[in-house]
Design a protein around this motif. Structure first.
Motif, PDB file in Angstrom:
ATOM      1  N   VAL A 136      69.083 105.895   3.643  1.00  0.00           N
ATOM      2  CA  VAL A 136      69.499 106.855   4.660  1.00  0.00           C
ATOM      3  C   VAL A 136      70.835 106.444   5.254  1.00  0.00           C
ATOM      4  O   VAL A 136      71.742 107.275   5.432  1.00  0.00           O
ATOM      5  CB  VAL A 136      68.433 106.989   5.770  1.00  0.00           C
ATOM      6  CG1 VAL A 136      68.976 107.796   6.957  1.00  0.00           C
ATOM      7  CG2 VAL A 136      67.180 107.659   5.232  1.00  0.00           C
ATOM      8  N   PHE A 137      70.993 105.161   5.543  1.00  0.00           N
ATOM      9  CA  PHE A 137      72.216 104.675   6.178  1.00  0.00           C
ATOM     10  C   PHE A 137      73.426 104.879   5.273  1.00  0.00           C
ATOM     11  O   PHE A 137      74.490 105.333   5.720  1.00  0.00           O
ATOM     12  CB  PHE A 137      72.058 103.198   6.538  1.00  0.00           C
ATOM     13  CG  PHE A 137      72.952 102.755   7.655  1.00  0.00           C
ATOM     14  CD1 PHE A 137      72.558 102.931   8.968  1.00  0.00           C
ATOM     15  CD2 PHE A 137      74.184 102.183   7.406  1.00  0.00           C
ATOM     16  CE1 PHE A 137      73.384 102.530  10.012  1.00  0.00           C
ATOM     17  CE2 PHE A 137      75.016 101.787   8.442  1.00  0.00           C
ATOM     18  CZ  PHE A 137      74.611 101.964   9.748  1.00  0.00           C
ATOM     19  N   PHE A 138      73.286 104.549   3.992  1.00  0.00           N
ATOM     20  CA  PHE A 138      74.388 104.737   3.047  1.00  0.00           C
ATOM     21  C   PHE A 138      74.712 106.225   2.883  1.00  0.00           C
ATOM     22  O   PHE A 138      75.891 106.614   2.846  1.00  0.00           O
ATOM     23  CB  PHE A 138      74.031 104.132   1.692  1.00  0.00           C
ATOM     24  CG  PHE A 138      74.348 102.668   1.573  1.00  0.00           C
ATOM     25  CD1 PHE A 138      75.589 102.252   1.133  1.00  0.00           C
ATOM     26  CD2 PHE A 138      73.408 101.715   1.907  1.00  0.00           C
ATOM     27  CE1 PHE A 138      75.886 100.896   1.016  1.00  0.00           C
ATOM     28  CE2 PHE A 138      73.693 100.363   1.797  1.00  0.00           C
ATOM     29  CZ  PHE A 138      74.936  99.953   1.356  1.00  0.00           C
ATOM     30  N   THR A 139      73.674 107.048   2.766  1.00  0.00           N
ATOM     31  CA  THR A 139      73.890 108.483   2.574  1.00  0.00           C
ATOM     32  C   THR A 139      74.586 109.100   3.778  1.00  0.00           C
ATOM     33  O   THR A 139      75.542 109.870   3.634  1.00  0.00           O
ATOM     34  CB  THR A 139      72.548 109.200   2.323  1.00  0.00           C
ATOM     35  OG1 THR A 139      71.879 108.592   1.209  1.00  0.00           O
ATOM     36  CG2 THR A 139      72.766 110.676   2.023  1.00  0.00           C
ATOM     37  N   VAL A 140      74.125 108.759   4.963  1.00  0.00           N
ATOM     38  CA  VAL A 140      74.723 109.295   6.189  1.00  0.00           C
ATOM     39  C   VAL A 140      76.161 108.816   6.344  1.00  0.00           C
ATOM     40  O   VAL A 140      77.045 109.570   6.763  1.00  0.00           O
ATOM     41  CB  VAL A 140      73.880 108.915   7.419  1.00  0.00           C
ATOM     42  CG1 VAL A 140      74.610 109.249   8.709  1.00  0.00           C
ATOM     43  CG2 VAL A 140      72.541 109.629   7.383  1.00  0.00           C
ATOM     44  N   SER A 141      76.422 107.556   5.991  1.00  0.00           N
ATOM     45  CA  SER A 141      77.792 107.028   6.082  1.00  0.00           C
ATOM     46  C   SER A 141      78.735 107.805   5.171  1.00  0.00           C
ATOM     47  O   SER A 141      79.841 108.184   5.575  1.00  0.00           O
ATOM     48  CB  SER A 141      77.807 105.545   5.704  1.00  0.00           C
ATOM     49  OG  SER A 141      77.040 104.776   6.609  1.00  0.00           O
ATOM     50  N   GLY A 142      78.293 108.055   3.939  1.00  0.00           N
ATOM     51  CA  GLY A 142      79.110 108.844   3.018  1.00  0.00           C
ATOM     52  C   GLY A 142      79.284 110.273   3.493  1.00  0.00           C
ATOM     53  O   GLY A 142      80.358 110.867   3.346  1.00  0.00           O
ATOM     54  N   PHE A 143      78.228 110.831   4.094  1.00  0.00           N
ATOM     55  CA  PHE A 143      78.268 112.206   4.609  1.00  0.00           C
ATOM     56  C   PHE A 143      79.292 112.333   5.730  1.00  0.00           C
ATOM     57  O   PHE A 143      80.186 113.196   5.686  1.00  0.00           O
ATOM     58  CB  PHE A 143      76.880 112.595   5.119  1.00  0.00           C
ATOM     59  CG  PHE A 143      76.748 114.043   5.515  1.00  0.00           C
ATOM     60  CD1 PHE A 143      76.050 114.931   4.727  1.00  0.00           C
ATOM     61  CD2 PHE A 143      77.321 114.524   6.685  1.00  0.00           C
ATOM     62  CE1 PHE A 143      75.926 116.271   5.080  1.00  0.00           C
ATOM     63  CE2 PHE A 143      77.213 115.851   7.059  1.00  0.00           C
ATOM     64  CZ  PHE A 143      76.515 116.734   6.246  1.00  0.00           C
ATOM     65  N   ILE A 144      79.176 111.498   6.743  1.00  0.00           N
ATOM     66  CA  ILE A 144      80.048 111.590   7.916  1.00  0.00           C
ATOM     67  C   ILE A 144      81.506 111.368   7.527  1.00  0.00           C
ATOM     68  O   ILE A 144      82.401 112.115   7.940  1.00  0.00           O
ATOM     69  CB  ILE A 144      79.624 110.574   8.990  1.00  0.00           C
ATOM     70  CG1 ILE A 144      78.264 110.955   9.570  1.00  0.00           C
ATOM     71  CG2 ILE A 144      80.658 110.499  10.109  1.00  0.00           C
ATOM     72  CD1 ILE A 144      77.705 109.948  10.544  1.00  0.00           C
ATOM     73  N   PHE A 145      81.749 110.339   6.713  1.00  0.00           N
ATOM     74  CA  PHE A 145      83.132 110.038   6.337  1.00  0.00           C
ATOM     75  C   PHE A 145      83.759 111.204   5.579  1.00  0.00           C
ATOM     76  O   PHE A 145      84.892 111.611   5.858  1.00  0.00           O
ATOM     77  CB  PHE A 145      83.171 108.768   5.490  1.00  0.00           C
ATOM     78  CG  PHE A 145      84.550 108.440   5.001  1.00  0.00           C
ATOM     79  CD1 PHE A 145      85.496 107.906   5.852  1.00  0.00           C
ATOM     80  CD2 PHE A 145      84.913 108.693   3.686  1.00  0.00           C
ATOM     81  CE1 PHE A 145      86.778 107.615   5.420  1.00  0.00           C
ATOM     82  CE2 PHE A 145      86.189 108.412   3.234  1.00  0.00           C
ATOM     83  CZ  PHE A 145      87.126 107.871   4.105  1.00  0.00           C
ATOM     84  N   THR A 146      83.041 111.751   4.613  1.00  0.00           N
ATOM     85  CA  THR A 146      83.590 112.832   3.790  1.00  0.00           C
ATOM     86  C   THR A 146      83.714 114.122   4.587  1.00  0.00           C
ATOM     87  O   THR A 146      84.662 114.898   4.387  1.00  0.00           O
ATOM     88  CB  THR A 146      82.712 113.059   2.551  1.00  0.00           C
ATOM     89  OG1 THR A 146      82.511 111.808   1.893  1.00  0.00           O
ATOM     90  CG2 THR A 146      83.365 114.026   1.580  1.00  0.00           C
ATOM     91  N   TYR A 147      82.787 114.363   5.504  1.00  0.00           N
ATOM     92  CA  TYR A 147      82.850 115.552   6.354  1.00  0.00           C
ATOM     93  C   TYR A 147      84.144 115.555   7.164  1.00  0.00           C
ATOM     94  O   TYR A 147      84.811 116.584   7.309  1.00  0.00           O
ATOM     95  CB  TYR A 147      81.631 115.579   7.279  1.00  0.00           C
ATOM     96  CG  TYR A 147      81.477 116.863   8.052  1.00  0.00           C
ATOM     97  CD1 TYR A 147      80.861 117.967   7.483  1.00  0.00           C
ATOM     98  CD2 TYR A 147      81.925 116.966   9.366  1.00  0.00           C
ATOM     99  CE1 TYR A 147      80.696 119.148   8.206  1.00  0.00           C
ATOM    100  CE2 TYR A 147      81.775 118.130  10.089  1.00  0.00           C
ATOM    101  CZ  TYR A 147      81.155 119.216   9.508  1.00  0.00           C
ATOM    102  OH  TYR A 147      81.010 120.386  10.219  1.00  0.00           O
TER     103      TYR A 147
END
Length: 394
Positions: free
Chosen positions: A57-68
């Motif tokens: 979850v932490f890795f996925t959310v980190s990639g999500f927020i950064f790319t957003y």
């Protein structure tokens, strides 16, 4: 994401939940006595399963927020100001990751311990951000579907071929580099396959950005994420077994026997569904602040639990020695201390930085004055010595 109309509050809440899960997970896993790690115990099994969800979850959310944030502006390519910020952020995470593993006592003795070169969450997330930037720049002149397609393809390929590269030792590389690719030297995380979750989060952010103004976004996304996540958890292993029988390839059989990556990907999608469903209840300022302070919380927890810089952390004194009651109550106190300290730091960050800078400036001035005094004194004594031996005139 600064705009209230485009900010995805449930993402901040997910990040807050993930960091809290990490705090209690690291505390209990590190300090609970091994005698109480009973796989047949229902409570322990549930805790262990949910602990396994935290990192994906932490890795996925980190990639999500950064790319957003990376793709939401009008500027693209190298003109995008988020590129420079992202590179700086990625390098900062790598630097902090190594800094937290530094032992000052060893450094004073001229030693750098092997643990300094081990790779952890911050290293992998920092490198993942740099990887997403590289993919973004390479795909910028292509059609719009290329960027998300490459991101999703990377996730699938990294997860499918995990049994293959997991067996590679990378012994031909120096340990400092090999540790990014293999756990054989003691690294907690490796960029492969964990970049797969960050790239999947980046893929999801592209989808959300494209359909952010769609009236029924959540009405469609919640059941879709739930269905895909549940399917991955329940049936992905059977699919790989079937593919193995059809193709007679051992690779897919190996995935079947240890299919944690796709199952955890299903867990991630279910967590997304839950937080999207509860998004209207997740706008409390404290929750959002926690989600925005995860790096500070991580640093505080690492210092207290693992004893960064000194080696004098809770892990050293209570490693695998606590009873369940003490471990659970201790984890709650630990979570409160880490989050409270981090939030207080964030509230007074500018003042603290100013005081540190002022203090360092004063220290350097004092050192300069002392150095000049020592130089003048040494110079005076040196010439006095020369005059005594007749090498200099009075």
């Amino acid at each position: 994401m600064e705009n209230k109309t485009t900010r995805l509050y449930f993402i901040d809440a997910m990040r807050a939940w993930a960091i809290l899960m990490m705090l209690q997970g690291h505390f209990i896993d590190g300090l609970l006595d091994t005698a109480f790690r009973d796989g047949t115990n229902t409570a322990f099994s549930i805790w262990k399963y949910f602990r396994g969800i935290t990192a994906p979850v932490f890795f996925t959310v980190s990639g999500f927020i950064f790319t957003y944030l990376l793709i939401k502006g009008d500027k693209t390519g190298l003109q995008n100001p988020r590129i420079k910020k992202g590179v700086r952020r990625g390098l900062e995470l790598l630097f902090i990751g190594y800094l937290l593993r530094m032992n000052l006592f060893g450094l004073l003795q001229g030693k750098i311990y092997d643990s300094f070169y081990l790779i952890d969450v911050l290293h992998c997330i920092g490198l993942s951000l740099l990887g997403i930037i590289a993919i973004y720049l390479l795909a910028q002149k292509q059609k719009k579907f290329v960027f998300p397609t490459v991101l999703l393809s990377i996730t699938v390929l990294l997860f499918i071929f995990e049994p293959t590269y997991k067996a590679w030792s990378f012994s031909y590389l120096p340990d400092a580099f090999a540790n990014y690719l293999t756990k054989s030297n003691g690294s907690v995380f490796t960029i492969l396959p964990w970049f797969g979750y960050a790239s999947f989060g980046a893929f999801l952010s592209v989808v959300f950005t494209k359909y952010k103004d769609f009236k029924y976004l959540y009405f469609v996304a919640i059941p879709a994420f739930t269905a895909i996540g549940a399917t991955l958890i329940a049936y992905s292993s059977d699919w790989f077994l079937l593919i193995s029988k059809i193709t007679d390839l051992q690779l897919f059989a190996n995935i079947y026997f240890n299919n944690y990556l796709f199952i955890r990907l299903g867990d991630v999608l279910l967590v997304f569904s839950v937080f999207m469903l509860l998004r209207g209840l997740l706008k409390h300022s404290t929750v959002l602040k926690l989600g925005q302070s995860t790096l500070t919380i991580y640093i505080v927890h690492f210092i207290i639990l693992y004893g960064s810089f000194t080696g004098l952390g809770l892990y050293r004194f209570f490693h695998h020695s606590l009873t369940p009651a003490v471990a659970i109550s201790g984890a709650l106190v630990f979570m409160v201390i880490c989050t409270y300290s981090a939030l207080k730091y964030e509230e007074n960050k500018e003042l603290i930085k100013l005081r540190i800078a002022t203090t360092l400036r004063l220290v350097f001035v004092k050192i300069e004055i002392i150095s000049l005094n020592i130089f003048q004194l040494s110079k005076s004594r040196f010439f006095r010595l020369l005059r005594r031996v007749g090498l200099a005139k009075n």
